[in-house]
Design a protein around this motif. Sequence first.
Motif, mmCIF file in Angstrom:
data_model
loop_
_atom_site.group_PDB
_atom_site.id
_atom_site.type_symbol
_atom_site.label_atom_id
_atom_site.label_comp_id
_atom_site.label_asym_id
_atom_site.label_seq_id
_atom_site.Cartn_x
_atom_site.Cartn_y
_atom_site.Cartn_z
ATOM 1 N N UNK A 50 0.848 -1.199 0.000
ATOM 2 C CA UNK A 50 0.000 0.000 0.000
ATOM 3 C C UNK A 50 0.882 1.248 0.000
ATOM 4 N N UNK A 51 1.965 1.236 0.786
ATOM 5 C CA UNK A 51 2.891 2.378 0.837
ATOM 6 C C UNK A 51 3.506 2.625 -0.540
ATOM 7 N N UNK A 52 3.913 1.553 -1.211
ATOM 8 C CA UNK A 52 4.475 1.691 -2.549
ATOM 9 C C UNK A 52 3.461 2.214 -3.548
ATOM 10 N N UNK A 53 2.242 1.699 -3.463
ATOM 11 C CA UNK A 53 1.168 2.119 -4.368
ATOM 12 C C UNK A 53 0.858 3.609 -4.195
ATOM 13 N N UNK B 42 4.045 6.540 -0.209
ATOM 14 C CA UNK B 42 4.101 7.041 1.166
ATOM 15 C C UNK B 42 5.030 6.146 1.992
ATOM 16 N N UNK B 43 5.447 6.653 3.125
ATOM 17 C CA UNK B 43 6.263 5.901 4.070
ATOM 18 C C UNK B 43 5.402 4.849 4.769
ATOM 19 N N UNK B 44 5.989 3.700 5.070
ATOM 20 C CA UNK B 44 5.264 2.614 5.742
ATOM 21 C C UNK B 44 4.626 3.089 7.055
ATOM 22 N N UNK B 45 5.350 3.925 7.808
ATOM 23 C CA UNK B 45 4.826 4.398 9.100
ATOM 24 C C UNK B 45 3.581 5.256 8.906
ATOM 25 N N UNK B 46 3.570 6.059 7.840
ATOM 26 C CA UNK B 46 2.381 6.866 7.547
ATOM 27 C C UNK B 46 1.197 5.958 7.234
ATOM 28 N N UNK B 47 1.445 4.916 6.452
ATOM 29 C CA UNK B 47 0.375 3.997 6.067
ATOM 30 C C UNK B 47 -0.129 3.239 7.287
#
Length: 146
Positions: free
Chosen positions: A107-110, A113-118
């Motif tokens: 989802x972060x890649x899509x 965004x940063x993983x922590x934000x997601x």
Amino acid sequence: MWLEEKGKPAVEVASSCGLLNKLHTNGVIGDAEVTAAQMWARDYETGIMGAKDPEASSKGGNPDPEYALLSRIAAADRCRYVVKCLGKRSEDFLYSFLIDHMSISQVAGQRKRDRRQISGAIELLLGQLADVYADMPGKMWFNKIG
């Protein structure tokens, strides 16, 4: 469903979403959020995607056509209500990890965004979703008086 993680024994989980189970196991989300997410996924699959409602056929094997139709309509209405309350973008986000079973990294890649934000966004969204389901008007549940 059995969830297998590297280096750990397989465990049986009620959720069909590994991400949901992982967030719950780690204490990031609670039971209310898990229940709301599972309800939304079932409503989406039944009302929007046209899947069979598991409860519609649980009474003796053959579903009552009227009950199945009412169940599908109610599920679609609940999905529309969630979009009305949380927005289309939230629905897209829920779809990504509850229907498409995408990981936080995917989802972060899509979304670039940063993983922590997601992860934080998922936690917030599931809290809001639990609130929406808890406060949903009784008329949204065709078999509920209210």
